[in-house]
Design an enzyme around this catalytic site. Structure first.
Site, PDB file in Angstrom:
ATOM      1  N   GLU A 101     -10.036   5.654   6.849  1.00  0.00           N
ATOM      2  CA  GLU A 101      -8.605   5.926   6.865  1.00  0.00           C
ATOM      3  C   GLU A 101      -8.188   7.201   6.126  1.00  0.00           C
ATOM      4  O   GLU A 101      -7.282   7.898   6.570  1.00  0.00           O
ATOM      5  CB  GLU A 101      -7.840   4.734   6.260  1.00  0.00           C
ATOM      6  CG  GLU A 101      -7.993   3.460   7.051  1.00  0.00           C
ATOM      7  CD  GLU A 101      -7.418   2.257   6.321  1.00  0.00           C
ATOM      8  OE1 GLU A 101      -8.000   1.858   5.295  1.00  0.00           O
ATOM      9  OE2 GLU A 101      -6.395   1.734   6.761  1.00  0.00           O
ATOM     10  N   ARG A 113       0.834  -1.203   0.000  1.00  0.00           N
ATOM     11  CA  ARG A 113       0.000   0.000   0.000  1.00  0.00           C
ATOM     12  C   ARG A 113       0.872   1.257   0.000  1.00  0.00           C
ATOM     13  O   ARG A 113       0.540   2.250  -0.653  1.00  0.00           O
ATOM     14  CB  ARG A 113      -0.983  -0.006   1.178  1.00  0.00           C
ATOM     15  CG  ARG A 113      -2.011   1.098   1.115  1.00  0.00           C
ATOM     16  CD  ARG A 113      -3.147   0.937   2.128  1.00  0.00           C
ATOM     17  NE  ARG A 113      -4.175   0.020   1.695  1.00  0.00           N
ATOM     18  CZ  ARG A 113      -5.206   0.333   0.896  1.00  0.00           C
ATOM     19  NH1 ARG A 113      -5.339   1.578   0.441  1.00  0.00           N
ATOM     20  NH2 ARG A 113      -6.097  -0.563   0.535  1.00  0.00           N
TER      21      ARG A 113
HETATM   22  N1  LUZ Z   1      -5.504  -4.675   5.483  1.00  0.00           N
HETATM   23  C1  LUZ Z   1      -5.167  -5.535   4.519  1.00  0.00           C
HETATM   24  C2  LUZ Z   1      -5.652  -3.367   5.242  1.00  0.00           C
HETATM   25  O1  LUZ Z   1      -5.018  -6.720   4.785  1.00  0.00           O
HETATM   26  N2  LUZ Z   1      -5.009  -5.078   3.262  1.00  0.00           N
HETATM   27  C3  LUZ Z   1      -5.146  -3.775   2.926  1.00  0.00           C
HETATM   28  O2  LUZ Z   1      -5.009  -3.410   1.780  1.00  0.00           O
HETATM   29  C4  LUZ Z   1      -5.467  -2.878   3.949  1.00  0.00           C
HETATM   30  N3  LUZ Z   1      -5.592  -1.578   3.694  1.00  0.00           N
HETATM   31  C5  LUZ Z   1      -5.857  -0.747   4.672  1.00  0.00           C
HETATM   32  C6  LUZ Z   1      -6.039  -1.245   5.954  1.00  0.00           C
HETATM   33  N4  LUZ Z   1      -5.943  -2.530   6.230  1.00  0.00           N
HETATM   34 MO1  MOS Z   2      -6.811  -1.510   9.100  1.00  0.00          MO
HETATM   35  S1  MOS Z   2      -5.097  -0.473   9.131  1.00  0.00           S
HETATM   36  O1  MOS Z   2      -7.032  -2.589  10.246  1.00  0.00           O
HETATM   37  O2  MOS Z   2      -7.930  -0.910   8.164  1.00  0.00           O
END
Ligand code: LUZ
Ligand code: MOS
Length: 752
Positions: free
Chosen positions: A699, A317
């Protein structure tokens, strides 16, 4: 329209959070509020006090003899010790080697807290110290990495550098962040018949907790039920790391056949769990004399800690967010996760996105400084286009791009130009204070970057009085997902919101669910719930045969006709694709975008910083619940500001965390809010790819907190004698003061 032709009216309303009253009155039940069961055991673990070492000997005889101690377990008592969400490199209980301070070694079950404490003190262990690794630099020197280095590339960066009018190089460094959820990690395990086990867990990810418990105990998954009523905050910290307390409680319940409870205290929680990943990103950027970026090379390095956890996905990400709002024709992005001897870092609201975005926003500030232009001009010049210049380095087209409009409106509403003038004048005349102003953007990709996680199922049951129970895999952590799903279901049936109840999340009702994460809890689970409603509605329409019966009569007529009044819905995100090896594809269903302007004032004698004003403007589509979304935008922004300005994790040279309580770890409080704080969004119902044209909001606003950090950097540029000011995150008062002092003593040269 509702099932009886009633207009849908609940979606889009400020329905109060379904726990609002309960949280205020104390009626809301969290895991550790559940009354003790008869026979229940308290469970804790003895952990490594050494960051890296080999266990020479372990003697638990004396601990066993402590009155009130019922059992002690080590890795040898587990059917399997090895697990991990992506790379299976994690052990629940240390074997011969320990790799971070806080790593569990011995599980202790006792009748009282006092017995737990005494047993911990009575454990004799001899650990031979090995060389620890606490920094990204040291891990790089030793080539200690987690997973392969990944790449995203487009165009020809070398050609771009060869023909560049200007080149800047540098390193972006950000430190970690503690999740600081108010409810620490907790779980209670209840033994059932024939090895069945039932667990209450404060987790974002009941299915993963279920799977790991089954695995470490050597049980089939169907023997384990995990239920989550709610969490007192999570922020990603309970996406993977709620698993450990739950598995430890389950081990004790399974072995002793007595209920077993684990509830970390705050200090222990902060010491033994990981947090946001520190990053250290080396960059080289080419740009024209006009400030147009022509090439970018970024080598991202994160501190993954001792185990992989989600680090490789977090890095993914970060790599797909280094472009942020800006079109960069020639790019080379490399991402490497470093293995250190610290607690494993994990998901944290933004999931690498903030670290990627801060890198490019920092670069843009530096380009502006170098060219002696206003940074906002550089930003708009490089902004993704609407019809062209709208393809990301990984090949996804930025559709319905609202960034140019968001920049323009934020600048106008925030009176940027007028305030730029005022800041410049202020800095010219004030001898005591320094002001800075910055505008940054966010373009956050919505979907899990692991394709198969983008699915959800839901169970909807209609009862004879017309009331409805809804169960999904979504977990409520305060973000309001339950309320949004209630609204969606009430609208589908055309009934009052009070008729709909969201049930505790349970693996018994919803199987193989994804973590409530990636901002997509309501998108995925809301869509699955609506799918279930539509199946029920189709059957009810046949019962109704145009009679337009009131809801309750219709439900009863269906029951008497022996028509099913319950169903299961399913949703999977369509049209997404990601090739992790090639670093290309369309990983995201859509982008949530926004802009933020912040103005700060720094006391030149103490380094203390105040936020005079922040303006946040976002596109959140057509909001399902504007009140809840405003709360998410406000809270996420402030959490981002905390990460970059006040929250600082300090360790001893041996790696022991010193800042493990609110007395030493400074999260923002009410006085740290911007003195003027405008949070708003634009009207946009064009996002038809997502449920009811809404957009995820959990987020993305966190990344607008970066505007505050860049305002600090901008303030420093007024006193750096023309040099590009360097400052690392967090820009604490102390860090700011050190930079100011350096300018005073070394007016022409400042190293980073
Ligand atoms: N969790 C995950 C996440 O496993 N994959 C993601 O792309 C993600 N993105 C944001 C927050 N949690
Ligand atoms: Mo997440 S960083 O648990 O969306």
């Amino acid at each position: 329209m509702g099932v009886r032709g009633k207009a849908m009216t609940v979606v889009g309303k400020n329905i109060p959070h379904d726990s609002a009253r309960g949280h205020v009155t104390g009626e809301s039940i969290y895991v550790d509020d559940v009354p003790f069961a008869r026979n229940e055991l308290l469970v804790d673990f003895f952990w490594s006090s050494v960051a890296h070492g080999r266990i020479r000997s372990l003697d638990t005889t004396a601990a066993c003899g402590v009155p009130g101690v019922v059992a002690l377990y080590t890795y040898a008592d587990l059917a399997h010790n090895l697990f991990g969400p992506i790379i299976k490199d994690e052990i629940l209980l240390a074997e011969d080697v320990v790799t971070f301070i806080g790593q569990p070694i011995v599980v202790i079950a006792a009748e009282t807290r006092e017995a737990l404490r005494r047993a911990k003190a009575a454990i004799k262990i001899d650990i031979e110290k090995l060389e620890p690794v606490f920094t990204i630099d040291e891990a790089r020197r030793r080539k200690q990495f987690i997973g392969p280095t990944r790449h995203i590339a487009r165009g020809d960066v070398n050609a771009a550098f060869a023909s560049a009018e200007n080149i800047l190089q540098g390193t972006w460094r950000n430190a970690g962040q503690d999740h600081f959820y108010l409810e620490s990690q907790a779980a209670i395990a209840y033994p059932g018949e024939f090895d069945a086990i039932s667990v209450l867990s404060s987790t974002q990810n009941p299915s993963e907790v279920q799977e790991v418990i089954a695995h470490v105990l050597g049980l089939p998954i169907n023997k384990v039920v995990v239920t989550t009523k709610r969490m007192g905050g999570a922020f990603g910290g309970k996406e993977c790391q709620a698993t450990h307390p739950a598995a430890i409680a389950a081990l004790v319940a399974h072995k002793t056949k007595r209920p077993a409870r684990v509830a970390y205290n705050k200090d222990d929680d902060m010491r033994v769990t990981g947090g946001r990943h520190p990053f250290q990103n080396d960059y080289k950027v080419a740009f024209t004399n006009d400030g147009l970026i022509t090439g970018l090379q970024v080598d991202l390095y994160s501190d993954g800690g001792a185990f992989a956890d989600l680090s490789t996905a977090v890095m993914g990400r970060a790599m797909t967010h280094v472009d942020n709002a800006y079109f960069i024709p020639n790019v080379q992005i490399n991402g490497t996760v470093c293995r250190t001897t610290l607690p494993p870092n994990t998901a944290f609201r933004g999931f690498g996105g903030p670290q990627g975005v801060a890198t490019i926003e920092n670069i843009v500030e530096e380009i502006a400084c170098y060219l002696k232009r206003d940074a906002v001009e550089i930003r708009m010049k490089n902004c993704y286009g609407v019809d062209d210049r709208n393809i990301t380095p990984y090949g996804q087209t930025v559709k319905n791009n609202l960034l140019p409009r968001l920049f323009a409106e934020t600048i106008e509403r925030g009176e940027y130009q007028k305030r730029r003038q005022a800041v410049t004048e202020f800095n010219a005349q004030s001898k005591t204070h320094l002001r800075g102003l910055a505008c940054t953007a966010v373009k956050f990709g919505i979907s899990f970057n692991t394709k198969f996680l983008n699915q959800a199922n839901a169970l909807v049951n209609v009862y004879l009085d017309g009331s409805v129970q809804v169960s999904t895999g979504a977990t409520e952590m305060g973000q309001g997902v339950n309320t949004k799903i209630r609204q969606l279901v009430a609208d589908e049936f055309g009934i009052d919101i009070d008729m709909v109840m969201l049930m505790p999340t349970s693996t018994e009702k919803n199987n193989n669910t994804s973590a409530t994460a990636a901002s997509s809890g309501a998108d995925l689970n809301g869509s699955a719930a609506v799918d279930a409603c539509r199946k029920i509605k189709a059957r009810l329409a046949e019962v109704d045969r145009g009679r337009n019966l009131p809801w309750r009569e219709l439900v009863q007529a269906a029951y008497r006709d022996r028509v099913s009044l319950g169903d299961r819905g399913f949703y999977s995100t369509q049209g997404i694709d990601w090739d992790v090896d090639k670093g290309c594809g369309t990983p995201f269903l859509y982008f949530t975008q926004g802009c933020g302007i912040s103005e700060v004032e720094i006391d030149r004698f103490t380094g203390m910083m105040r936020i005079l004003r922040s303006d946040v403007l976002m596109d959140i589509g057509k909001s399902i619940n504007p009140g809840i979304d405003r709360g998410q935008m406000t809270g996420a922004f402030v959490q981002g500001v905390g990460w970059l300005t006040t929250e600082e994790l300090r360790r001893t040279p041996e790696g022991d965390l010193l800042t493990h309580s609110p007395t030493t770890y400074k999260i923002p409080n009410i006085q740290d809010l911007p003195e003027i704080f405008n949070v708003d969004w634009i009207e946009n119902d064009a996002n038809t790819v997502n449920i009811r044209s809404s957009k995820a909001v959990g987020e993305p606003p966190l990344l607008l907190g970066i505007s505050v950090f860049m305002a600090v950097k901008n303030a420093l540029s007024y006193v750096s004698n023309g040099a590009i000011p360097k400052i690392d995150a967090p820009a604490t008062g102390e860090e700011i003061l050190m930079r100011l002092t350096a300018y005073r003593h070394k007016p022409t040269f400042v190293s980073s």
